[in-house]
Motif scaffolding. Structure first.
Motif, PDB file in Angstrom:
ATOM      1  N   THR A  86       0.829  -1.200   0.000  1.00 52.44           N
ATOM      2  CA  THR A  86       0.000   0.000   0.000  1.00 52.44           C
ATOM      3  C   THR A  86       0.868   1.256   0.000  1.00 52.44           C
ATOM      4  O   THR A  86       0.372   2.344  -0.292  1.00 52.44           O
ATOM      5  CB  THR A  86      -0.929   0.030   1.224  1.00 52.44           C
ATOM      6  OG1 THR A  86      -0.148   0.046   2.425  1.00 52.44           O
ATOM      7  CG2 THR A  86      -1.836  -1.197   1.235  1.00 52.44           C
ATOM      8  N   PHE A  87       2.140   1.112   0.324  1.00 52.92           N
ATOM      9  CA  PHE A  87       3.089   2.228   0.310  1.00 52.92           C
ATOM     10  C   PHE A  87       3.631   2.387  -1.106  1.00 52.92           C
ATOM     11  O   PHE A  87       4.198   1.463  -1.686  1.00 52.92           O
ATOM     12  CB  PHE A  87       4.227   1.954   1.296  1.00 52.92           C
ATOM     13  CG  PHE A  87       5.298   3.005   1.326  1.00 52.92           C
ATOM     14  CD1 PHE A  87       5.029   4.276   1.789  1.00 52.92           C
ATOM     15  CD2 PHE A  87       6.584   2.720   0.882  1.00 52.92           C
ATOM     16  CE1 PHE A  87       6.023   5.256   1.814  1.00 52.92           C
ATOM     17  CE2 PHE A  87       7.583   3.677   0.909  1.00 52.92           C
ATOM     18  CZ  PHE A  87       7.301   4.945   1.369  1.00 52.92           C
ATOM     19  N   GLU A  88       3.442   3.579  -1.670  1.00 50.85           N
ATOM     20  CA  GLU A  88       3.754   3.806  -3.076  1.00 50.85           C
ATOM     21  C   GLU A  88       5.210   3.506  -3.423  1.00 50.85           C
ATOM     22  O   GLU A  88       5.531   3.030  -4.507  1.00 50.85           O
ATOM     23  CB  GLU A  88       3.419   5.255  -3.428  1.00 50.85           C
ATOM     24  CG  GLU A  88       3.565   5.598  -4.886  1.00 50.85           C
ATOM     25  CD  GLU A  88       3.079   7.002  -5.167  1.00 50.85           C
ATOM     26  OE1 GLU A  88       3.892   7.820  -5.614  1.00 50.85           O
ATOM     27  OE2 GLU A  88       1.886   7.276  -4.935  1.00 50.85           O
ATOM     28  N   GLY A  89       6.120   3.780  -2.488  1.00 52.22           N
ATOM     29  CA  GLY A  89       7.534   3.566  -2.754  1.00 52.22           C
ATOM     30  C   GLY A  89       7.910   2.113  -2.983  1.00 52.22           C
ATOM     31  O   GLY A  89       8.990   1.823  -3.516  1.00 52.22           O
ATOM     32  N   TYR A  90       7.022   1.184  -2.605  1.00 51.77           N
ATOM     33  CA  TYR A  90       7.299  -0.245  -2.794  1.00 51.77           C
ATOM     34  C   TYR A  90       6.427  -0.867  -3.888  1.00 51.77           C
ATOM     35  O   TYR A  90       6.380  -2.085  -4.031  1.00 51.77           O
ATOM     36  CB  TYR A  90       7.077  -1.005  -1.489  1.00 51.77           C
ATOM     37  CG  TYR A  90       8.012  -0.576  -0.374  1.00 51.77           C
ATOM     38  CD1 TYR A  90       9.211   0.068  -0.645  1.00 51.77           C
ATOM     39  CD2 TYR A  90       7.687  -0.820   0.957  1.00 51.77           C
ATOM     40  CE1 TYR A  90      10.054   0.463   0.376  1.00 51.77           C
ATOM     41  CE2 TYR A  90       8.538  -0.436   1.989  1.00 51.77           C
ATOM     42  CZ  TYR A  90       9.715   0.213   1.691  1.00 51.77           C
ATOM     43  OH  TYR A  90      10.564   0.600   2.704  1.00 51.77           O
ATOM     44  N   ARG A  91       5.723  -0.022  -4.652  1.00 49.61           N
ATOM     45  CA  ARG A  91       4.802  -0.571  -5.650  1.00 49.61           C
ATOM     46  C   ARG A  91       5.539  -1.348  -6.736  1.00 49.61           C
ATOM     47  O   ARG A  91       5.030  -2.378  -7.229  1.00 49.61           O
ATOM     48  CB  ARG A  91       3.991   0.580  -6.268  1.00 49.61           C
ATOM     49  CG  ARG A  91       2.899   0.109  -7.222  1.00 49.61           C
ATOM     50  CD  ARG A  91       1.867  -0.730  -6.511  1.00 49.61           C
ATOM     51  NE  ARG A  91       0.845  -1.241  -7.431  1.00 49.61           N
ATOM     52  CZ  ARG A  91       0.943  -2.377  -8.087  1.00 49.61           C
ATOM     53  NH1 ARG A  91       2.019  -3.149  -7.953  1.00 49.61           N
ATOM     54  NH2 ARG A  91      -0.038  -2.779  -8.884  1.00 49.61           N
ATOM     55  N   LEU A  92       6.719  -0.895  -7.139  1.00 49.14           N
ATOM     56  CA  LEU A  92       7.461  -1.627  -8.164  1.00 49.14           C
ATOM     57  C   LEU A  92       8.015  -2.937  -7.621  1.00 49.14           C
ATOM     58  O   LEU A  92       8.100  -3.936  -8.347  1.00 49.14           O
ATOM     59  CB  LEU A  92       8.593  -0.758  -8.718  1.00 49.14           C
ATOM     60  CG  LEU A  92       8.163   0.539  -9.408  1.00 49.14           C
ATOM     61  CD1 LEU A  92       9.382   1.290  -9.941  1.00 49.14           C
ATOM     62  CD2 LEU A  92       7.174   0.275 -10.529  1.00 49.14           C
ATOM     63  N   LEU A  93       8.396  -2.953  -6.340  1.00 48.57           N
ATOM     64  CA  LEU A  93       8.839  -4.204  -5.724  1.00 48.57           C
ATOM     65  C   LEU A  93       7.698  -5.215  -5.724  1.00 48.57           C
ATOM     66  O   LEU A  93       7.902  -6.405  -5.994  1.00 48.57           O
ATOM     67  CB  LEU A  93       9.305  -3.953  -4.281  1.00 48.57           C
ATOM     68  CG  LEU A  93      10.456  -2.971  -4.065  1.00 48.57           C
ATOM     69  CD1 LEU A  93      10.819  -2.924  -2.580  1.00 48.57           C
ATOM     70  CD2 LEU A  93      11.671  -3.344  -4.902  1.00 48.57           C
ATOM     71  N   MET A  94       6.514  -4.733  -5.404  1.00 44.51           N
ATOM     72  CA  MET A  94       5.331  -5.593  -5.413  1.00 44.51           C
ATOM     73  C   MET A  94       5.110  -6.201  -6.794  1.00 44.51           C
ATOM     74  O   MET A  94       4.884  -7.409  -6.938  1.00 44.51           O
ATOM     75  CB  MET A  94       4.107  -4.787  -4.981  1.00 44.51           C
ATOM     76  CG  MET A  94       2.771  -5.494  -5.158  1.00 44.51           C
ATOM     77  SD  MET A  94       1.390  -4.388  -4.783  1.00 44.51           S
ATOM     78  CE  MET A  94       0.013  -5.356  -5.435  1.00 44.51           C
ATOM     79  N   ALA A  95       5.173  -5.358  -7.820  1.00 45.27           N
ATOM     80  CA  ALA A  95       4.915  -5.836  -9.184  1.00 45.27           C
ATOM     81  C   ALA A  95       5.956  -6.861  -9.623  1.00 45.27           C
ATOM     82  O   ALA A  95       5.621  -7.864 -10.275  1.00 45.27           O
ATOM     83  CB  ALA A  95       4.885  -4.661 -10.155  1.00 45.27           C
ATOM     84  N   GLU A  96       7.208  -6.615  -9.280  1.00 45.17           N
ATOM     85  CA  GLU A  96       8.266  -7.546  -9.690  1.00 45.17           C
ATOM     86  C   GLU A  96       8.082  -8.905  -9.049  1.00 45.17           C
ATOM     87  O   GLU A  96       8.226  -9.948  -9.703  1.00 45.17           O
ATOM     88  CB  GLU A  96       9.634  -6.964  -9.341  1.00 45.17           C
ATOM     89  CG  GLU A  96      10.791  -7.797  -9.897  1.00 45.17           C
ATOM     90  CD  GLU A  96      12.143  -7.116  -9.744  1.00 45.17           C
ATOM     91  OE1 GLU A  96      13.155  -7.777 -10.054  1.00 45.17           O
ATOM     92  OE2 GLU A  96      12.190  -5.940  -9.326  1.00 45.17           O
ATOM     93  N   LEU A  97       7.743  -8.909  -7.752  1.00 45.25           N
ATOM     94  CA  LEU A  97       7.532 -10.197  -7.093  1.00 45.25           C
ATOM     95  C   LEU A  97       6.276 -10.878  -7.630  1.00 45.25           C
ATOM     96  O   LEU A  97       6.282 -12.099  -7.866  1.00 45.25           O
ATOM     97  CB  LEU A  97       7.435 -10.014  -5.584  1.00 45.25           C
ATOM     98  CG  LEU A  97       7.249 -11.320  -4.785  1.00 45.25           C
ATOM     99  CD1 LEU A  97       8.375 -12.318  -5.074  1.00 45.25           C
ATOM    100  CD2 LEU A  97       7.151 -11.031  -3.294  1.00 45.25           C
TER     101      LEU A  97
END
Length: 438
Positions: A86-97
């Motif tokens: 939910t934290f925008e700064g980790y959105r790309l990490l989420m997508a990659e995983l």
């Protein structure tokens, strides 16, 4: 092994209680990976809602941390099936995983484009979906701007309206290096900037502002709820969103539906870059003089503040619950899921003329760098259904040119009395919210 959803937490926070309920509703266990919080006690509350929690030594997560966490959690008996951030700064990490796990999400290029406000504006302009002129700001260079237009400055990567302001005098651009230093030094929000500290200036879109709370699945956009930013205060170097109402009060139903179609077209254009799934908080304005809609931001996450609580009130469903469900929806469940999203959508109710529930929520903000002596909100009548005080007495507020929220409060209201309710609650909150600084 227990099937699990991995929550990527920033410094011990990230809608943990709500994410735990969302995972449990799908028969999954919530586990978490958090970057190191500034104060160790911050994690105590979050740990109560997760089955297991790993914490890194650094204040920001990197993808190597995520890979390591998945392996460690597997050793502890948890099979991670999807990631949630939910934290925008980790959105790309989420997508990659999620790409590696096979969960339903958008491709990283599409999300990265959404997160870059300058490149997104260029893309929409090239697609004929925007008429807003924009310039990237170079250090020490004063751009030549059309004096007949109003101009707005903001970071290419934004956070909490940080350094987002009307450019009344180009000499204000001399302050950008100091603002960039603030961005680099802001320990809590630094990860959102993703090592990007440059700015852009673009034409100011004069008109009312709205946000569409949208779930995309299989490339199809479902606008579940729309809010109007009914009170916006523009300070010298930031913008404060003081009150939101849903459904919008200042424009008619037909214009809201026109805005929804425009947002759908913009998201469809991004489909070529891999925008296929996820929750989005899309900020748009209606440019009254030109009779057209314009995207302000496409945020590939839920809205902050009480957006999710408002969506739940209006539709009966939490956007976070639906987002989590969309990550894991089986192929044979997708048609029924799409039908359910259409059925619960406030926009569908507006289209058909069906009754819709309504909310008003407001926020109160603090003065940067000050220490809170006392804070309270104790109205003798009409207390909010949801009240969240974000700071305690003795807290020192960050010395940052971003919106520093002290309180959020939400009321259920009658949809046919939004104007009167908005005016009353604005006065009501002003009279009964009290903060004193040392």
């Amino acid at each position: 092994m227990k099937p699990a959803v991995l929550l990527l937490m920033h410094q011990g926070r990230s809608f943990t209680e709500e994410a735990a309920a969302a995972a449990a509703g799908l028969g999954r266990t919530l586990v978490a990976l958090s970057s190191r919080p500034e104060h160790p006690g911050v994690l105590d509350d979050s740990r109560r809602h997760v089955a297991d929690c790993l914490v890194t030594e650094e204040p920001e997560l990197r993808f190597g941390d995520v890979e390591k966490a998945v392996r460690e959690l597997a050793d502890r008996g948890y099979r991670v099936e999807a990631a949630l951030a939910t934290f925008e700064g980790y959105r790309l990490l989420m997508a990659e995983l999620n790409e590696r796990l096979g969960a339903h999400d958008s491709a990283e290029p599409a999300l990265r484009l959404c997160l870059d406000k300058y490149e997104l504006r260029r893309f929409l302009f090239a697609q004929g979906l925007s008429e807003v002129r924009a310039r990237r700001l170079a250090p020490g260079v004063v751009p030549e701007l059309d004096p007949s237009a109003r101009w707005f400055v903001k970071p290419v990567r934004g956070a909490s309206s940080f350094a987002a302001f009307l450019l009344d005098d180009v000499t204000a651009l001399a302050e950008l290096p100091a603002m960039q230093q603030q961005m680099r030094a802001d320990r809590r929000m630094k990860a959102i900037f993703m090592d990007r500290y440059d700015f852009l200036v673009e034409e100011y879109v004069e008109g009312p502002e709205f946000s569409f709370e949208t779930l995309v699945l299989d490339g199809r956009a479902h606008h579940l709820c729309v809010h109007e930013k009914a009170r916006v205060e523009r300070l010298e170097r930031t913008t404060l969103e003081g009150m939101s109402v849903s459904p919008p009060a200042s424009i008619d139903r037909g214009l809201v539906l026109e805005g929804a179609r425009f947002v759908t077209d913009c998201l469809a254009a991004l489909g070529g870059h891999g925008l296929a799934a996820g929750a989005f908080h899309i900020e748009v304005k209606y440019w009254a003089d030109r009779g057209r809609w314009e995207i302000i931001e496409i945020n590939p996450r839920m809205g902050g503040s009480l957006i999710d609580a408002s969506v739940r009130t209006v539709t009966g469903h939490s956007l976070l619950d639906l987002w989590t469900e969309s990550l894991l929806a089986a192929d044979d469940e997708r048609d029924a899921f799409h039908e359910r999203l259409t059925r619960i959508s406030q926009l569908e109710a507006l289209r058909t003329g069906a009754p819709t529930r309504a909310t008003v929520f407001l926020s109160k903000y603090g003065e940067k760098g000050r220490t809170v002596d006392t804070i309270r909100f104790d109205p003798p009548t009409r207390p909010p259904r949801i009240l969240r005080l974000h700071v305690a007495e003795g807290a020192r507020l960050d010395a940052s040119d971003r919106a520093i929220c002290l309180m959020d409060a939400l009321w259920d209201v009658a949809a046919d009395a939004l104007d009167a309710e908005t005016a009353f609650l604005d006065r009501h909150a002003t009279e009964h919210f009290h903060v004193r600084y040392r």
